[in-house]
Scaffold this motif. Sequence first.
Motif, PDB file in Angstrom:
ATOM      1  N   MET A   1      36.293 -13.149 -14.094  1.00  0.00           N
ATOM      2  CA  MET A   1      35.968 -11.882 -13.437  1.00  0.00           C
ATOM      3  C   MET A   1      36.996 -10.837 -13.837  1.00  0.00           C
ATOM      4  O   MET A   1      38.176 -11.119 -13.928  1.00  0.00           O
ATOM      5  N   MET A   2      36.536  -9.657 -14.075  1.00  0.00           N
ATOM      6  CA  MET A   2      37.432  -8.551 -14.350  1.00  0.00           C
ATOM      7  C   MET A   2      36.973  -7.316 -13.586  1.00  0.00           C
ATOM      8  O   MET A   2      35.842  -6.856 -13.747  1.00  0.00           O
ATOM      9  N   LEU A   3      37.844  -6.830 -12.716  1.00  0.00           N
ATOM     10  CA  LEU A   3      37.604  -5.592 -11.995  1.00  0.00           C
ATOM     11  C   LEU A   3      38.568  -4.546 -12.554  1.00  0.00           C
ATOM     12  O   LEU A   3      39.782  -4.762 -12.587  1.00  0.00           O
ATOM     13  N   GLN A   4      38.016  -3.449 -13.006  1.00  0.00           N
ATOM     14  CA  GLN A   4      38.819  -2.352 -13.540  1.00  0.00           C
ATOM     15  C   GLN A   4      38.611  -1.133 -12.658  1.00  0.00           C
ATOM     16  O   GLN A   4      37.484  -0.699 -12.439  1.00  0.00           O
ATOM     17  N   VAL A   5      39.724  -0.616 -12.149  1.00  0.00           N
ATOM     18  CA  VAL A   5      39.660   0.472 -11.172  1.00  0.00           C
ATOM     19  C   VAL A   5      40.521   1.639 -11.629  1.00  0.00           C
ATOM     20  O   VAL A   5      41.713   1.481 -11.932  1.00  0.00           O
ATOM     21  N   GLU A   6      39.898   2.794 -11.708  1.00  0.00           N
ATOM     22  CA  GLU A   6      40.616   4.058 -11.889  1.00  0.00           C
ATOM     23  C   GLU A   6      39.973   5.060 -10.937  1.00  0.00           C
ATOM     24  O   GLU A   6      38.800   5.417 -11.092  1.00  0.00           O
ATOM     25  N   VAL A   7      40.730   5.460  -9.935  1.00  0.00           N
ATOM     26  CA  VAL A   7      40.190   6.325  -8.886  1.00  0.00           C
ATOM     27  C   VAL A   7      41.098   7.538  -8.724  1.00  0.00           C
ATOM     28  O   VAL A   7      42.312   7.403  -8.516  1.00  0.00           O
ATOM     29  N   HIS A   8      40.496   8.715  -8.815  1.00  0.00           N
ATOM     30  CA  HIS A   8      41.193   9.966  -8.519  1.00  0.00           C
ATOM     31  C   HIS A   8      40.371  10.673  -7.445  1.00  0.00           C
ATOM     32  O   HIS A   8      39.191  10.982  -7.661  1.00  0.00           O
ATOM     33  N   HIS A   9      40.995  10.915  -6.315  1.00  0.00           N
ATOM     34  CA  HIS A   9      40.224  11.471  -5.203  1.00  0.00           C
ATOM     35  C   HIS A   9      41.157  12.214  -4.256  1.00  0.00           C
ATOM     36  O   HIS A   9      42.225  11.707  -3.902  1.00  0.00           O
ATOM     37  N   ARG A  10      40.740  13.388  -3.855  1.00  0.00           N
ATOM     38  CA  ARG A  10      41.528  14.191  -2.922  1.00  0.00           C
ATOM     39  C   ARG A  10      40.791  14.326  -1.596  1.00  0.00           C
ATOM     40  O   ARG A  10      39.588  14.548  -1.564  1.00  0.00           O
ATOM     41  N   PHE A  11      41.542  14.182  -0.527  1.00  0.00           N
ATOM     42  CA  PHE A  11      41.012  14.479   0.800  1.00  0.00           C
ATOM     43  C   PHE A  11      42.186  14.930   1.658  1.00  0.00           C
ATOM     44  O   PHE A  11      43.352  14.789   1.244  1.00  0.00           O
ATOM     45  N   PRO A  12      41.940  15.511   2.827  1.00  0.00           N
ATOM     46  CA  PRO A  12      43.030  16.109   3.616  1.00  0.00           C
ATOM     47  C   PRO A  12      44.197  15.153   3.838  1.00  0.00           C
ATOM     48  O   PRO A  12      44.035  14.056   4.347  1.00  0.00           O
ATOM     49  N   GLY A  13      45.374  15.588   3.390  1.00  0.00           N
ATOM     50  CA  GLY A  13      46.591  14.824   3.642  1.00  0.00           C
ATOM     51  C   GLY A  13      46.965  13.827   2.566  1.00  0.00           C
ATOM     52  O   GLY A  13      48.062  13.260   2.607  1.00  0.00           O
ATOM     53  N   LEU A  14      46.082  13.572   1.602  1.00  0.00           N
ATOM     54  CA  LEU A  14      46.399  12.553   0.593  1.00  0.00           C
ATOM     55  C   LEU A  14      45.595  12.784  -0.684  1.00  0.00           C
ATOM     56  O   LEU A  14      44.413  13.129  -0.632  1.00  0.00           O
ATOM     57  N   ALA A  15      46.260  12.584  -1.810  1.00  0.00           N
ATOM     58  CA  ALA A  15      45.591  12.618  -3.110  1.00  0.00           C
ATOM     59  C   ALA A  15      45.745  11.247  -3.756  1.00  0.00           C
ATOM     60  O   ALA A  15      46.862  10.791  -4.008  1.00  0.00           O
ATOM     61  N   LEU A  16      44.628  10.569  -3.995  1.00  0.00           N
ATOM     62  CA  LEU A  16      44.655   9.242  -4.609  1.00  0.00           C
ATOM     63  C   LEU A  16      44.712   9.362  -6.126  1.00  0.00           C
ATOM     64  O   LEU A  16      43.943  10.110  -6.729  1.00  0.00           O
TER      65      LEU A  16
ATOM     66  N   SER B   1      50.065   1.792   6.520  1.00  0.00           N
ATOM     67  CA  SER B   1      48.863   2.478   6.998  1.00  0.00           C
ATOM     68  C   SER B   1      48.862   3.912   6.477  1.00  0.00           C
ATOM     69  O   SER B   1      49.887   4.603   6.502  1.00  0.00           O
ATOM     70  N   GLY B   2      47.706   4.350   5.996  1.00  0.00           N
ATOM     71  CA  GLY B   2      47.579   5.699   5.468  1.00  0.00           C
ATOM     72  C   GLY B   2      47.921   5.836   4.008  1.00  0.00           C
ATOM     73  O   GLY B   2      47.864   6.943   3.453  1.00  0.00           O
ATOM     74  N   ALA B   3      48.250   4.720   3.344  1.00  0.00           N
ATOM     75  CA  ALA B   3      48.631   4.797   1.922  1.00  0.00           C
ATOM     76  C   ALA B   3      47.435   5.022   1.007  1.00  0.00           C
ATOM     77  O   ALA B   3      47.597   5.471  -0.131  1.00  0.00           O
ATOM     78  N   GLY B   4      46.225   4.697   1.478  1.00  0.00           N
ATOM     79  CA  GLY B   4      45.030   4.875   0.669  1.00  0.00           C
ATOM     80  C   GLY B   4      44.328   3.595   0.284  1.00  0.00           C
ATOM     81  O   GLY B   4      43.373   3.598  -0.500  1.00  0.00           O
ATOM     82  N   LYS B   5      44.758   2.465   0.854  1.00  0.00           N
ATOM     83  CA  LYS B   5      44.204   1.156   0.472  1.00  0.00           C
ATOM     84  C   LYS B   5      42.709   1.061   0.757  1.00  0.00           C
ATOM     85  O   LYS B   5      41.922   0.645  -0.101  1.00  0.00           O
TER      86      LYS B   5
END
Length: 349
Positions: free
Chosen positions: A1-16, A33-37
Motif C-alpha cells: 500500500m502506498m498513500l501519498q499526501v500533499e495538502v495545502h489548505h487555509r482556514f481561520p487560524g491555521l494554514a496547512l 490539539s489544533g495542529a491540523g491532524k
Amino acid sequence: MMLQVEVHHRFPGLALDISFEAAGGVTALFGRSGAGKTTVANAVAGLVRPDSGQIALNGRILSAPGIWTPPYRRRIGYVFQNTRLFPHMSVRKNLLYGAADDRHLPRVMDMLGIDHLLARHPQSLSGGEQQRVAIGRALLMNPELLIMDEPLSALDPARKAEILPWLERLRDEAGLPILYVSHSVAEVARLADRVVLIDAGRVARIGTPDLLLSDPALAPRLGPREAGGVLTGQVTEHADDGLTAIETPAGTLHLAADVAVGRTVRLRISAEDIVLSTRYPQGLSALNILPAQIDALHTEGAQMLVHLRLKGEAALVARITTRSASAMGLAENVRVFAILKSVALIHHS
C-alpha cells in the motif's frame, strides 16, 4: 500500500502545508490539539476538499487539480472519535451497514471479540465495545485504508486499557494500512510503526516512535513529560521472584510483566524516570542500569535534556537539573550509566 499526501489548505487560524507518504502498517498523525491532524485525515477521506495539492492511494489519484473522488468511492474506512453507531439498529445491522455482504463478518467478529454482541443495541454497550463495533463496521466495507481519528479520546482509562489490545490485534492481523490520528504519546508509542509529527499545520518530523521520543530537539513539541524513549526487546525469562527479563539492544531489563517468553515488547521510558551516574552505582533498589554515552545536552532554563546513546544504537533522553549536570561534569562523549527508575510495558505482539 502506498498513500501519498500533499495538502495545502487555509482556514481561520491555521494554514496547512503537509506532505508525507505512508506505506503499510500504522502511520500516526501525531501532534497537539489544533495542529491540523484531523483536517489532514478528513482531506484523505474526502470530507474536506483542499485548496491545492494531491492525494493518491495505491496509484489512484483521489484529489488533485481538476480531479475529485467522492468519499464513497475512495475505499477508505473511517472510525471517528464518536462511534456514530445507529441507536435503533442492532450490532449486527450496524456492522453490515454499507457492507456488500456478510462473508467477512465471522472473521471480523473474531478479530475484535464482538460475536457475543450481535443482538444488542449500542446504548447497552460499554464505550470500548461501541468502538470495536465501529471498527468492525469500517472493516466490513472492505477498505484499502482505515483512518482512525482519536478513537480513544472519549474513553476513560479503564475503557482505553480494554480496547488497546484489540487495536494491536487489528494492526497485526487485519493486514490493512491504518492512518491513526492522536495527540497521545502513549498510544502512538504502543501502536505506530511510523509517526508524522505535525506542528502548527506543518510536518515537523517523520520517523519511528523510538527515534522521535528520544530526540531532545522535539521535547517542546511532545510535552513536558513525554520525551524519553522507546526500547524494543524480547522476553527471555520469568524469574521465581515474579520479574520478567527482557533482552533489548541496550541491555537486559527486568520488570513485572505477564508476557510469554519469546514475545516481542516495546518499553517506554520517561525522561523524568532516568537518573544519571558517572560511576556504576552500588546499593540501589533500581535493577535496570544501562551504560550510555552522552551525544548532546540541551539546556531548558534550570533543567537540561541529556541525549544518551546506548548499545545497539538505541537512544534515550534524560531530564536533569543544570546544577546536577555541572556538578557531574557532563559533556558530549562523557560515558555515564542510566538508571531507570520506572519502565512501562506499552506493547506486546
